[in-house]
Design an enzyme around this catalytic site. Structure first.
Site, PDB file in Angstrom:
ATOM      1  N   GLU A   1       0.840  -1.629  -0.014  1.00 33.50           N
ATOM      2  CA  GLU A   1      -0.105   0.075   0.280  1.00 33.50           C
ATOM      3  C   GLU A   1       1.088   1.274  -0.223  1.00 33.50           C
ATOM      4  OE1 GLU A   1      -4.206  -0.403   2.185  1.00 33.50           O
ATOM      5  OE2 GLU A   1      -2.490  -1.665   3.592  1.00 33.50           O
TER       6      GLU A   1
ATOM      7  N   GLU B   1      -4.130  -9.186   3.849  1.00 32.07           N
ATOM      8  CA  GLU B   1      -4.528  -9.007   4.855  1.00 32.07           C
ATOM      9  C   GLU B   1      -5.803  -9.816   5.094  1.00 32.07           C
ATOM     10  OE1 GLU B   1      -2.975  -5.228   3.894  1.00 32.07           O
ATOM     11  OE2 GLU B   1      -3.691  -7.356   2.698  1.00 32.07           O
TER      12      GLU B   1
END
Length: 247
Positions: free
Chosen positions: A108, A128
């Site tokens: 990210e 995640e």
């Protein structure tokens, strides 16, 4: 700074993640240091090169030992996403130079940059959901913008990793270099190309590209009006015309 190494150049900052013993895991201290970098680049706009150093890893994600202990108020505080959004909004272009894994929050962080250059051994992934959370620091909206909704959903739903060849094919990265030793040379070359342009024109172009659709064409027209009155525009166009003039 303990988690970052900073090299200042006249037209850019080179920022190296420097936690090799933790695989450059992104913890609260590192986020605070990234905010300091953003404050400097907001006050004195320059190009940014962000890299993971010579350890063969960009960033292995958020620090899981810290993440495990965070509660709902920590999530609402946008600890990582606020820093990454600030990087995304920097006035001048940013390049992430990725060698080895860029996973979770590390991926990210790379997505937050305008451009990505990687080595052939780079790997991107969002694990995640396998840890019981979602990719909450930008991947849910930046990844679809980069590679399309269908591909992004697959990666976010499954946690599947993407190697460098696939990353280039689907538009996740801009360039791939074969040898890790060439990575920073190529990344700097990309920034050198950008630096050939008028700084104000580059800055306003980034602002226009990143603006929401509703801002167009008004933002484009106002930005062009500013540039049409800029002395740099007149100088550059005069030099262009003089080079083309018959001798």
């Amino acid at each position: 700074m303990s988690g970052l190494r900073i090299e200042e150049r006249p037209d850019r900052l080179v920022v190296t993640l420097d936690r090799p013993e933790k695989r450059n895991a992104i913890d609260a201290d590192l986020i605070a240091e990234l905010h300091q970098v953003c404050a400097e680049l907001e006050a004195h706009p320059r190009l940014l090169l962000l890299t993971g150093g010579a350890a063969g890893i960009f960033a292995g994600g958020a620090d899981i030992s810290q993440l495990r202990e965070r509660g709902r108020t920590d999530a609402l505080a946008a600890i990582n996403s606020a820093a990454f959004a600030r990087i995304r909004a920097l006035p001048m272009p940013t390049v992430a130079a990725v060698d080895g894994p860029a996973l979770g929050g590390g991926a990210e962080l790379a997505y937050a940059c305008d451009l990505r250059v990687c080595t052939a051994r780079a790997v991107f992934g969002q694990p995640e959901v396998r840890l019981g959370i979602l990719a909450g620091a930008g991947a849910t909206h930046r990844l679809p913008a980069l590679i399309g909704e269908g591909r992004a959903k697959e990666l976010l739903f499954t946690g599947r990793r993407v190697d460098a060849a696939e990353a280039l094919r689907i538009g996740l990265v801009n360039r791939v270099v074969d040898e890790p030793g060439e990575l920073l040379t190529v990344a700097h070359a990309v920034l050198d190309e950008i630096a050939l342009g008028s700084p104000l024109a580059v800055r306003l172009t980034k602002l226009a590209v990143d603006a929401p659709a509703a801002a167009h064409p008004h933002l484009d027209l106002v930005s062009q009006a500013v540039l049409f009155e800029d002395e740099e525009k007149h100088r550059r166009m005069t030099e262009f015309l003089e080079r083309r003039r018959p001798r």
